[in-house]
Scaffold this motif. Structure first.
Motif, PDB file in Angstrom:
ATOM      1  N   ASN A   1       0.803  -1.227   0.000  1.00  0.00           N
ATOM      2  CA  ASN A   1       0.000   0.000   0.000  1.00  0.00           C
ATOM      3  C   ASN A   1       0.833   1.273   0.000  1.00  0.00           C
ATOM      4  N   ASP A   2       2.123   1.169   0.334  1.00  0.00           N
ATOM      5  CA  ASP A   2       2.989   2.350   0.299  1.00  0.00           C
ATOM      6  C   ASP A   2       3.912   2.344  -0.920  1.00  0.00           C
ATOM      7  N   ALA A   3       3.626   1.498  -1.907  1.00  0.00           N
ATOM      8  CA  ALA A   3       4.484   1.393  -3.096  1.00  0.00           C
ATOM      9  C   ALA A   3       4.458   2.675  -3.916  1.00  0.00           C
ATOM     10  N   GLY A   4       5.589   2.997  -4.536  1.00  0.00           N
ATOM     11  CA  GLY A   4       5.704   4.209  -5.331  1.00  0.00           C
ATOM     12  C   GLY A   4       4.740   4.262  -6.492  1.00  0.00           C
ATOM     13  N   ILE A   5       4.437   3.102  -7.090  1.00  0.00           N
ATOM     14  CA  ILE A   5       3.550   3.085  -8.259  1.00  0.00           C
ATOM     15  C   ILE A   5       2.128   3.488  -7.900  1.00  0.00           C
ATOM     16  N   LEU A   6       1.772   3.406  -6.604  1.00  0.00           N
ATOM     17  CA  LEU A   6       0.456   3.841  -6.162  1.00  0.00           C
ATOM     18  C   LEU A   6       0.419   5.339  -5.864  1.00  0.00           C
ATOM     19  N   LYS A   7       1.573   5.967  -5.857  1.00  0.00           N
ATOM     20  CA  LYS A   7       1.652   7.402  -5.551  1.00  0.00           C
ATOM     21  C   LYS A   7       1.730   8.256  -6.808  1.00  0.00           C
ATOM     22  N   GLU A   8       2.193   7.677  -7.901  1.00  0.00           N
ATOM     23  CA  GLU A   8       2.380   8.424  -9.148  1.00  0.00           C
ATOM     24  C   GLU A   8       1.324   8.046 -10.169  1.00  0.00           C
ATOM     25  N   GLU A   9       0.984   8.996 -11.028  1.00  0.00           N
ATOM     26  CA  GLU A   9       0.058   8.724 -12.125  1.00  0.00           C
ATOM     27  C   GLU A   9       0.810   7.958 -13.205  1.00  0.00           C
ATOM     28  N   VAL A  10       0.411   6.711 -13.460  1.00  0.00           N
ATOM     29  CA  VAL A  10       1.135   5.857 -14.410  1.00  0.00           C
ATOM     30  C   VAL A  10       0.949   6.342 -15.838  1.00  0.00           C
ATOM     31  N   PHE A  11      -0.264   6.728 -16.201  1.00  0.00           N
ATOM     32  CA  PHE A  11      -0.615   7.211 -17.547  1.00  0.00           C
ATOM     33  C   PHE A  11      -0.249   6.192 -18.622  1.00  0.00           C
ATOM     34  N   GLY A  12      -0.621   4.954 -18.374  1.00  0.00           N
ATOM     35  CA  GLY A  12      -0.378   3.889 -19.325  1.00  0.00           C
ATOM     36  C   GLY A  12      -1.161   2.656 -18.928  1.00  0.00           C
ATOM     37  N   PRO A  13      -1.035   1.554 -19.687  1.00  0.00           N
ATOM     38  CA  PRO A  13      -1.872   0.359 -19.483  1.00  0.00           C
ATOM     39  C   PRO A  13      -1.377  -0.558 -18.369  1.00  0.00           C
TER      40      PRO A  13
END
Length: 482
Positions: free
Chosen positions: A378-390
Motif C-alpha cells: 500500500n505504500d508502493a511508489g507506483i500507487l503514488k504516481e500517475e502511471v498514464f499507461g496500461p
C-alpha cells in the motif's frame, strides 16, 4: 470539403488565415506507432501568439453581439461536420497519438457531443431579477462573455479537449486562442477547418501550433487582453501557470492530474467489476487523467478478481492503432513509454508480482503491453504516481474505513471508482471519497452533460454541463429603481 492529412492546413490559423511562423520555424509531427514523420508544421513564436490574441480581441465585440441562436446554429453545424468527417478525424487522431482506431472513433463522437451540448446551452444564458430586502431598489443580474480565452490542451484527447473548451467559450460569446500539444497538433488544425466551414467568423477561433510553449503562454498570460485561461495537463505545470495567471488576475480553469482509486468490495459482482476495470484502466490505452491508477480489492475476492482481470488484460491485442484488430495502440512518445516501464520495474523490484505484460516489445514504435501487478504494498511508489499507461497495480484491503483512507491518501482528487452490489454502501463511500467525480459499478464517468473536474490538486473549475458555460461568463449586478 472532406478532411484528410493531404488537404489539412500546415500553418498557424490566425484571424481566419493560414500562415507560417513569423520567423519561419517549423517542426515535425511523428507517428508514434512507426516513428515516421507525418507532417511538418509551423512552429509559432511569441509574436505569433500575441497576433492570435490581437485577432481574438478584435473579433470579440462582434461575436459577443451575435445573437445566441446564431452562435448556437454555428456550433450545431460544427457538430454535424465532425460526425460527417468521423472516419477521417479518427484516422488522423490515431496517426498522431498512437491510440487504437476504435478509441479514436469514440473520441470523435465524444468531442462532437460537446459542440452539440453547448449549441443548446448557448440560448440558455440566463439572468436574475429580485427586489432588495430593504425595498429601495431592484437587483438585476446579467451575464456577459468574459472576453478573450487562451486554451492549452494535451495530447491524449486532441479533439475532445479542444471542443470541451471551445464549445462553451463560443456559446458564451467569447473568442479563443488554442495552443494544442506539440505531439498532436494536426487534429487542432482539422478542427480549425471544421469551425471555418461551420461559419465561425475570422478571429473567433485561432490555432497556435508551437514547441515554444512556455514563452508563448507566459506572453499571452501577461497580455491584458486575455481574461480567461484554461489548461488541461499535469498538476506540476498547472501550479506554474496558475502563478503566472495570478500576475494579471486571469480567471482560470484547470483540469490537472489524477490518481484514481478503483475499489472492489467483497460483495461486488466480479464480472461487472472486471468489465468496469477494463474500461477504467484501458480506455485510451490508460493515457487518461481519469484512468484507474490504483486497484484496491477486498481480501476475500482479491484472488478471483485478480485472476479474471489478468485473463482479460492478457487478451488485449497490441499493435499499430490503424489496424482494426488492435485494441491497444502505442504510447504517445518514448519518454512516456519509458516512464511507465520504470514504474513497473521499480514495483517489481520492491516485491510486486508481475502477472502479465511488463516488457517493452522489440521493434519500432512506443509500445507497452497491458500489464497487471499483484501483491503491491500500500505504500508502493507506483500507487503514488500517475502511471498514464496500461498498467494496473493491485493492492488489498480489509475494511471500508481502511480503503477510504487509502483512496484519499493523495494530493489528487479527480475521479474514483467503486464496485459493490450494496447501493447504500456505494453512496456512503462515494460521499466520503475526496474526488470531484465517482463512478459506481462502471468504468467511465465523462459526459458533456455532467460537470467534469476535480478536488484538491486535480483542478479548479468545471467543464461540461451548464457549469462549463458559466466558466466563460461574468456576472454583472445592476441596481435599478423605477
Amino acid at each position: 470539403m472532406e478532411l484528410s492529412l493531404n488537404n489539412l492546413g500546415k500553418g498557424l490559423y490566425i484571424n481566419g488565415i493560414w500562415r507560417a511562423a513569423s520567423d519561419g520555424k517549423a517542426f515535425d509531427v511523428i507517428n508514434p506507432a512507426t516513428e515516421e514523420v507525418l507532417a511538418t508544421i509551423a512552429d509559432g513564436s511569441v509574436e505569433d501568439g500575441l497576433d492570435a490574441v490581437a485577432a481574438a480581441h478584435a473579433a470579440g465585440p462582434a461575436w459577443a453581439a451575435t445573437p445566441p441562436r446564431q452562435r448556437s446554429e454555428i456550433l450545431r453545424r460544427a457538430f454535424e461536420l465532425m460526425i460527417a468527417n468521423k472516419e477521417a478525424l479518427a484516422r488522423l487522431i490515431t496517426q498522431e497519438s498512437g491510440k487504437a482506431l476504435s478509441e479514436a472513433r469514440g473520441e470523435v463522437v465524444y468531442a462532437a457531443e460537446f459542440l452539440r451540448w453547448f449549441s443548446e446551452e448557448a440560448v440558455r444564458i440566463l439572468g436574475d431579477m429580485s427586489t432588495s430586502p430593504s425595498g429601495d431598489k431592484h437587483i438585476m443580474v446579467i451575464r456577459q462573455p468574459i472576453g478573450v480565452a487562451v486554451f492549452v490542451t494535451p495530447w491524449n484527447f486532441p479533439a475532445a479537449m479542444a471542443t470541451r473548451k471551445i464549445g462553451p467559450a463560443l456559446a458564451a460569446g467569447c473568442t479563443v486562442v488554442l495552443k494544442p500539444a506539440k505531439e498532436t497538433p494536426l487534429t487542432a488544425l482539422a478542427m480549425a477547418s471544421i469551425f471555418e466551414q461551420a461559419g465561425v467568423p475570422p478571429g473567433v477561433v485561432n490555432i497556435l501550433t508551437t514547441r515554444r510553449t512556455a514563452k508563448a503562454i507566459e506572453a499571452m498570460l501577461n497580455d491584458l487582453r486575455v481574461r480567461k485561461f484554461s489548461f488541461t495537463g499535469s498538476t506540476e505545470i498547472g501550479r506554474v501557470l496558475l502563478a503566472q495567471a495570478a500576475q494579471t488576475v486571469v480567471k482560470c480553469s484547470m483540469e490537472l492530474g489524477g490518481n484514481a482509486p478503483f475499489i472492489v468490495f467483497a460483495d461486488a459482482d466480479i464480472e461487472v467489476a472486471v468489465a468496469a476495470a477494463m474500461v477504467a484502466k484501458m480506455r485510451n490505452g490508460g493515457e487518461s487523467c481519469t484512468a484507474a491508477n490504483r486497484f484496491y480489492v477486498e481480501k476475500p475476492v482479491a484472488e478471483e478478481f485478480t485472476r479474471r482481470f489478468v485473463d482479460a488484460m492478457a487478451k488485449t491485442r497490441m499493435g499499430n492503432g490503424l489496424d482494426e484488430n488492435m485494441q491497444l495502440g502505442s504510447m504517445v512518445n518514448a519518454s512516456t513509454r519509458n516512464k511507465i516501464a520504470e514504474l513497473v520495474d521499480d514495483a517489481v523490484a520492491h516485491g510486486a508480482r508481475l502477472c502479465t505484460g511488463g516488457k517493452i516489445p522489440a521493434g519500432k514504435g512506443y509500445f507497452y503491453p497491458a500489464t497487471v501487478l499483484a501483491d503491491v504494498a500500500n505504500d508502493a511508489g507506483i500507487l503514488k504516481e500517475e502511471v498514464f499507461g496500461p498498467v494496473a497495480p493491485i493492492a488489498t484491503f480489509e475494511s471500508e474505513a481502511e480503503v477510504i483512507a487509502l483512496a484519499n491518501d493523495t494530493e489528487m482528487g479527480l475521479v474514483s471508482f467503486v464496485c459493490t452490489r450494496d447501493l447504500a454502501k456505494a453512496l456512503r463511500v462515494a460521499e466520503k471519497l475526496d474526488s470531484g467525480m465517482v463512478g459506481i459499478n462502471r468504468g467511465i464517468v465523462a459526459d458533456p452533460a455532467a460537470p467534469f473536474g476535480g478536488w484538491k490538486q486535480s483542478g479548479v473549475g468545471r467543464e461540461g454541463a451548464h457549469d462549463g458555460l458559466l466558466e466563460y461568463l461574468e456576472s454583472k449586478y445592476i441596481a435599478v429603481t423605477w
